[in-house]
Design a protein around this motif. Structure first.
Motif, PDB file in Angstrom:
ATOM      1  N   TYR A 142     -15.124 -13.146  68.351  1.00  0.00           N
ATOM      2  CA  TYR A 142     -14.395 -14.297  68.900  1.00  0.00           C
ATOM      3  C   TYR A 142     -13.166 -13.803  69.651  1.00  0.00           C
ATOM      4  O   TYR A 142     -12.331 -13.094  69.093  1.00  0.00           O
ATOM      5  N   ASN A 143     -13.076 -14.158  70.926  1.00  0.00           N
ATOM      6  CA  ASN A 143     -11.929 -13.823  71.765  1.00  0.00           C
ATOM      7  C   ASN A 143     -10.935 -14.979  71.673  1.00  0.00           C
ATOM      8  O   ASN A 143     -11.185 -16.065  72.190  1.00  0.00           O
ATOM      9  N   THR A 144      -9.807 -14.761  70.992  1.00  0.00           N
ATOM     10  CA  THR A 144      -8.852 -15.843  70.767  1.00  0.00           C
ATOM     11  C   THR A 144      -8.056 -16.191  72.022  1.00  0.00           C
ATOM     12  O   THR A 144      -7.400 -17.235  72.067  1.00  0.00           O
ATOM     13  N   ILE A 145      -8.098 -15.321  73.024  1.00  0.00           N
ATOM     14  CA  ILE A 145      -7.326 -15.576  74.245  1.00  0.00           C
ATOM     15  C   ILE A 145      -8.028 -16.592  75.140  1.00  0.00           C
ATOM     16  O   ILE A 145      -7.422 -17.539  75.647  1.00  0.00           O
ATOM     17  N   ASN A 146      -9.339 -16.409  75.337  1.00  0.00           N
ATOM     18  CA  ASN A 146     -10.063 -17.338  76.221  1.00  0.00           C
ATOM     19  C   ASN A 146     -11.039 -18.234  75.473  1.00  0.00           C
ATOM     20  O   ASN A 146     -11.823 -18.954  76.086  1.00  0.00           O
ATOM     21  N   ASN A 147     -10.991 -18.182  74.128  1.00  0.00           N
ATOM     22  CA  ASN A 147     -11.848 -19.028  73.289  1.00  0.00           C
ATOM     23  C   ASN A 147     -13.336 -18.872  73.620  1.00  0.00           C
ATOM     24  O   ASN A 147     -14.087 -19.842  73.651  1.00  0.00           O
ATOM     25  N   LYS A 148     -13.736 -17.635  73.823  1.00  0.00           N
ATOM     26  CA  LYS A 148     -15.163 -17.350  74.008  1.00  0.00           C
ATOM     27  C   LYS A 148     -15.696 -16.588  72.802  1.00  0.00           C
ATOM     28  O   LYS A 148     -14.961 -15.848  72.143  1.00  0.00           O
ATOM     29  N   ILE A 149     -16.959 -16.800  72.536  1.00  0.00           N
ATOM     30  CA  ILE A 149     -17.589 -16.094  71.428  1.00  0.00           C
ATOM     31  C   ILE A 149     -18.784 -15.311  71.968  1.00  0.00           C
ATOM     32  O   ILE A 149     -19.606 -15.835  72.721  1.00  0.00           O
ATOM     33  N   LEU A 150     -18.818 -14.048  71.619  1.00  0.00           N
ATOM     34  CA  LEU A 150     -19.911 -13.179  72.034  1.00  0.00           C
ATOM     35  C   LEU A 150     -20.695 -12.824  70.784  1.00  0.00           C
ATOM     36  O   LEU A 150     -20.106 -12.414  69.786  1.00  0.00           O
ATOM     37  N   PHE A 151     -22.011 -13.038  70.826  1.00  0.00           N
ATOM     38  CA  PHE A 151     -22.768 -12.740  69.615  1.00  0.00           C
ATOM     39  C   PHE A 151     -24.089 -12.058  69.905  1.00  0.00           C
ATOM     40  O   PHE A 151     -24.674 -12.176  70.981  1.00  0.00           O
ATOM     41  N   SER A 152     -24.526 -11.323  68.896  1.00  0.00           N
ATOM     42  CA  SER A 152     -25.806 -10.644  68.903  1.00  0.00           C
ATOM     43  C   SER A 152     -26.525 -11.042  67.624  1.00  0.00           C
ATOM     44  O   SER A 152     -25.964 -10.925  66.532  1.00  0.00           O
ATOM     45  N   ILE A 153     -27.749 -11.528  67.753  1.00  0.00           N
ATOM     46  CA  ILE A 153     -28.532 -11.954  66.597  1.00  0.00           C
ATOM     47  C   ILE A 153     -29.887 -11.263  66.655  1.00  0.00           C
ATOM     48  O   ILE A 153     -30.551 -11.265  67.695  1.00  0.00           O
ATOM     49  N   ILE A 154     -30.275 -10.656  65.551  1.00  0.00           N
ATOM     50  CA  ILE A 154     -31.566  -9.972  65.473  1.00  0.00           C
ATOM     51  C   ILE A 154     -32.368 -10.532  64.317  1.00  0.00           C
ATOM     52  O   ILE A 154     -31.892 -10.568  63.179  1.00  0.00           O
ATOM     53  N   PHE A 155     -33.571 -11.018  64.622  1.00  0.00           N
ATOM     54  CA  PHE A 155     -34.513 -11.498  63.618  1.00  0.00           C
ATOM     55  C   PHE A 155     -35.784 -10.673  63.758  1.00  0.00           C
ATOM     56  O   PHE A 155     -36.619 -10.955  64.615  1.00  0.00           O
ATOM     57  N   GLY A 156     -35.920  -9.627  62.970  1.00  0.00           N
ATOM     58  CA  GLY A 156     -37.092  -8.785  63.095  1.00  0.00           C
ATOM     59  C   GLY A 156     -37.152  -8.166  64.478  1.00  0.00           C
ATOM     60  O   GLY A 156     -36.263  -7.426  64.892  1.00  0.00           O
ATOM     61  N   ASP A 157     -38.197  -8.504  65.260  1.00  0.00           N
ATOM     62  CA  ASP A 157     -38.361  -7.973  66.612  1.00  0.00           C
ATOM     63  C   ASP A 157     -37.696  -8.847  67.670  1.00  0.00           C
ATOM     64  O   ASP A 157     -37.790  -8.555  68.867  1.00  0.00           O
ATOM     65  N   ASN A 158     -37.065  -9.925  67.257  1.00  0.00           N
ATOM     66  CA  ASN A 158     -36.427 -10.855  68.190  1.00  0.00           C
ATOM     67  C   ASN A 158     -34.931 -10.583  68.270  1.00  0.00           C
ATOM     68  O   ASN A 158     -34.253 -10.460  67.250  1.00  0.00           O
ATOM     69  N   GLU A 159     -34.423 -10.489  69.502  1.00  0.00           N
ATOM     70  CA  GLU A 159     -33.016 -10.217  69.717  1.00  0.00           C
ATOM     71  C   GLU A 159     -32.444 -11.222  70.718  1.00  0.00           C
ATOM     72  O   GLU A 159     -33.060 -11.519  71.734  1.00  0.00           O
ATOM     73  N   ILE A 160     -31.242 -11.737  70.393  1.00  0.00           N
ATOM     74  CA  ILE A 160     -30.564 -12.694  71.265  1.00  0.00           C
ATOM     75  C   ILE A 160     -29.130 -12.218  71.470  1.00  0.00           C
ATOM     76  O   ILE A 160     -28.445 -11.856  70.516  1.00  0.00           O
ATOM     77  N   TYR A 161     -28.658 -12.221  72.717  1.00  0.00           N
ATOM     78  CA  TYR A 161     -27.286 -11.883  73.044  1.00  0.00           C
ATOM     79  C   TYR A 161     -26.724 -13.005  73.909  1.00  0.00           C
ATOM     80  O   TYR A 161     -27.402 -13.508  74.806  1.00  0.00           O
ATOM     81  N   ALA A 162     -25.480 -13.397  73.651  1.00  0.00           N
ATOM     82  CA  ALA A 162     -24.889 -14.475  74.436  1.00  0.00           C
ATOM     83  C   ALA A 162     -23.376 -14.338  74.464  1.00  0.00           C
ATOM     84  O   ALA A 162     -22.764 -13.794  73.548  1.00  0.00           O
ATOM     85  N   ASN A 163     -22.789 -14.828  75.537  1.00  0.00           N
ATOM     86  CA  ASN A 163     -21.341 -14.888  75.702  1.00  0.00           C
ATOM     87  C   ASN A 163     -21.020 -16.321  76.102  1.00  0.00           C
ATOM     88  O   ASN A 163     -21.325 -16.737  77.218  1.00  0.00           O
ATOM     89  N   MET A 164     -20.423 -17.097  75.186  1.00  0.00           N
ATOM     90  CA  MET A 164     -20.314 -18.536  75.395  1.00  0.00           C
ATOM     91  C   MET A 164     -18.894 -19.035  75.193  1.00  0.00           C
ATOM     92  O   MET A 164     -18.135 -18.503  74.384  1.00  0.00           O
ATOM     93  N   ASP A 165     -18.558 -20.069  75.924  1.00  0.00           N
ATOM     94  CA  ASP A 165     -17.292 -20.777  75.758  1.00  0.00           C
ATOM     95  C   ASP A 165     -17.419 -21.672  74.532  1.00  0.00           C
ATOM     96  O   ASP A 165     -18.318 -22.509  74.446  1.00  0.00           O
ATOM     97  N   MET A 166     -16.524 -21.507  73.564  1.00  0.00           N
ATOM     98  CA  MET A 166     -16.601 -22.298  72.333  1.00  0.00           C
ATOM     99  C   MET A 166     -16.581 -23.791  72.613  1.00  0.00           C
ATOM    100  O   MET A 166     -17.252 -24.575  71.952  1.00  0.00           O
ATOM    101  N   ALA A 167     -15.793 -24.192  73.610  1.00  0.00           N
ATOM    102  CA  ALA A 167     -15.685 -25.610  73.921  1.00  0.00           C
ATOM    103  C   ALA A 167     -16.994 -26.196  74.423  1.00  0.00           C
ATOM    104  O   ALA A 167     -17.214 -27.400  74.348  1.00  0.00           O
ATOM    105  N   SER A 168     -17.880 -25.350  74.929  1.00  0.00           N
ATOM    106  CA  SER A 168     -19.145 -25.859  75.464  1.00  0.00           C
ATOM    107  C   SER A 168     -20.212 -26.019  74.396  1.00  0.00           C
ATOM    108  O   SER A 168     -21.231 -26.665  74.631  1.00  0.00           O
ATOM    109  N   ILE A 169     -19.982 -25.432  73.213  1.00  0.00           N
ATOM    110  CA  ILE A 169     -21.011 -25.502  72.175  1.00  0.00           C
ATOM    111  C   ILE A 169     -20.564 -26.306  70.964  1.00  0.00           C
ATOM    112  O   ILE A 169     -21.363 -26.582  70.083  1.00  0.00           O
TER     113      ILE A 169
END
Length: 222
Positions: free
Chosen positions: A73-100
């Motif tokens: 979590y970037n407290t300066i611009n309120n963005k959250i960057l995350f990486s999620i791995i479920f077995g062979d599935n991988e998700i990466y995202a960089n999102m504005d907290m206010a949008s989610i």
């Protein structure tokens, strides 16, 4: 989402916190990494990965026991960057907290609120050293507040951390008011209400600096 170049984020402390779970009458444990300048918070708490893996969105992707997550979590611009791995599935995202996070204008307010931070004469012993106790409460309602414990020997810019959360909250509720505060620097260890009910408590501190390298994934070096 794409990254044009690798980014490196410094995490100075990782704290394991125990949090009372009223539903199960037990204690949950969550690990949070702090950048001492107040710019970043990081967690790879397994409980978050398991909860997400068990949702309908991911129910067919993998067993929740075979999952991992990294949140930055970037407290300066309120963005959250995350990486999620479920077995062979991988998700990466960089999102504005206010949008989610849904806007809830029902909780908005227009007045300005000032929080008072009062150091208490008492000290508390944690991790074999004395740490400082403060009362935190709205200026007009001194009977409604918290006691917080900070380790002032471990520098952490709490005003930067808190400003990020406050600005996000104000934005998400469409509030026109403001919240003013000045929290002393120091690593956050514990909080309980004025009736001495525990809200959260540090049970372990890792002061070995970690470098998180981000380039479509998280690589953590110690």
């Amino acid at each position: 989402m794409s990254y044009t170049q690798e980014r490196s984020i410094e995490i100075d402390y990782v704290v394991d916190y125990a949090v009372p779970n009223k539903r199960t009458q037990s204690m949950d444990t969550v690990s949070i990494g702090f950048n001492k300048d107040g710019k970043f918070l990081w967690t790879n708490a397994s409980v978050l990965a398991k909860k997400l893996a068990d949702t309908k969105f991911m129910s067919k992707a993998s067993n929740s026991e075979n999952s991992e997550i990294n949140l930055l979590y970037n407290t300066i611009n309120n963005k959250i960057l995350f990486s999620i791995i479920f077995g062979d599935n991988e998700i990466y995202a960089n999102m504005d907290m206010a949008s989610i996070i849904p806007i809830n204008s029902e909780n908005s307010f227009d007045e300005d609120i000032s929080f008072m931070i009062t150091p208490l004469n008492q000290k508390e012993s944690m991790f074999e050293r004395e740490v400082s106790v403060f009362e935190l409460y709205p200026q007009e309602e001194s009977n409604e507040g918290l006691r917080i414990i900070l380790d002032e020997n471990l520098y952490c810019n709490n005003n930067v951390f808190t400003s990020g959360f406050i600005s996000l909250m104000l934005k998400m509720t469409s509030s026109t008011g403001d919240i003013k505060f000045d929290i002393p620097n120091g690593l956050f260890l514990k909080a309980y209400d004025l009736n001495d009910n525990l809200l959260i408590e540090a049970i372990n501190i890792d002061t070995d600096k970690k470098t998180i390298k981000i380039n479509y994934n998280f690589q953590i070096e110690e």
